[in-house]
Design a protein around this motif. Structure first.
Motif, PDB file in Angstrom:
ATOM      1  N   UNK A   1     -26.546  31.178  36.559  1.00  0.00           N
ATOM      2  CA  UNK A   1     -25.477  30.229  36.857  1.00  0.00           C
ATOM      3  C   UNK A   1     -26.023  29.123  37.733  1.00  0.00           C
ATOM      4  N   UNK A   2     -25.898  27.911  37.262  1.00  0.00           N
ATOM      5  CA  UNK A   2     -26.261  26.738  38.047  1.00  0.00           C
ATOM      6  C   UNK A   2     -27.695  26.813  38.589  1.00  0.00           C
ATOM      7  N   UNK A   3     -28.623  27.239  37.723  1.00  0.00           N
ATOM      8  CA  UNK A   3     -30.028  27.264  38.115  1.00  0.00           C
ATOM      9  C   UNK A   3     -30.441  28.457  38.958  1.00  0.00           C
TER      10      UNK A   3
ATOM     11  N   UNK B   1     -36.582  30.857  37.280  1.00  0.00           N
ATOM     12  CA  UNK B   1     -37.949  30.340  37.123  1.00  0.00           C
ATOM     13  C   UNK B   1     -38.049  29.285  36.030  1.00  0.00           C
ATOM     14  N   UNK B   2     -37.163  29.320  35.052  1.00  0.00           N
ATOM     15  CA  UNK B   2     -37.172  28.291  34.004  1.00  0.00           C
ATOM     16  C   UNK B   2     -36.914  26.907  34.597  1.00  0.00           C
ATOM     17  N   UNK B   3     -36.174  26.864  35.692  1.00  0.00           N
ATOM     18  CA  UNK B   3     -35.843  25.584  36.318  1.00  0.00           C
ATOM     19  C   UNK B   3     -36.985  25.032  37.165  1.00  0.00           C
ATOM     20  N   UNK B   4     -37.920  25.876  37.552  1.00  0.00           N
ATOM     21  CA  UNK B   4     -39.005  25.399  38.409  1.00  0.00           C
ATOM     22  C   UNK B   4     -40.377  25.489  37.755  1.00  0.00           C
ATOM     23  N   UNK B   5     -40.438  25.831  36.449  1.00  0.00           N
ATOM     24  CA  UNK B   5     -41.714  25.945  35.740  1.00  0.00           C
ATOM     25  C   UNK B   5     -42.556  24.686  35.856  1.00  0.00           C
ATOM     26  N   UNK B   6     -41.942  23.535  35.691  1.00  0.00           N
ATOM     27  CA  UNK B   6     -42.674  22.267  35.751  1.00  0.00           C
ATOM     28  C   UNK B   6     -43.355  22.106  37.102  1.00  0.00           C
TER      29      UNK B   6
END
Length: 81
Positions: A50-52, A64-69
């Motif tokens: 939810x919401x990152x 972790x998908x939100x901070x992979x970059x």
């Protein structure tokens, strides 16, 4: 219960409590003539994104998908400055 824009998150301490909370939420939605899309619902999940953030029995942590970059950024060196 947490409502975030168009998401409803039902949190409970036990399966029995969750079932009671879920019944209350569904009853209130019905009483107010509000609809949900069953294909977008998850009942009795082990974790929720939810919401990152990921929310589970282990706690709340960043998805972790939100901070992979950021994790994959090349480290700066004098050479590539």
């Amino acid at each position: 219960m947490v409502v975030f824009i168009n998401d409803i998150l039902v949190c409970s301490n036990s399966q029995e409590e969750y079932e009671q909370h879920l019944r209350i939420v569904l009853r209130v939605l019905r009483q107010n003539k509000l609809c949900i899309k069953l294909d977008k619902c998850e009942f009795w999940p082990n974790k929720v994104v939810l919401s990152g953030h990921v929310i589970s029995k282990k706690g709340i942590y960043v998805d972790t998908k939100k901070i992979e970059v950021v994790l994959e950024w090349e480290r700066s060196t004098i050479k590539n400055l």
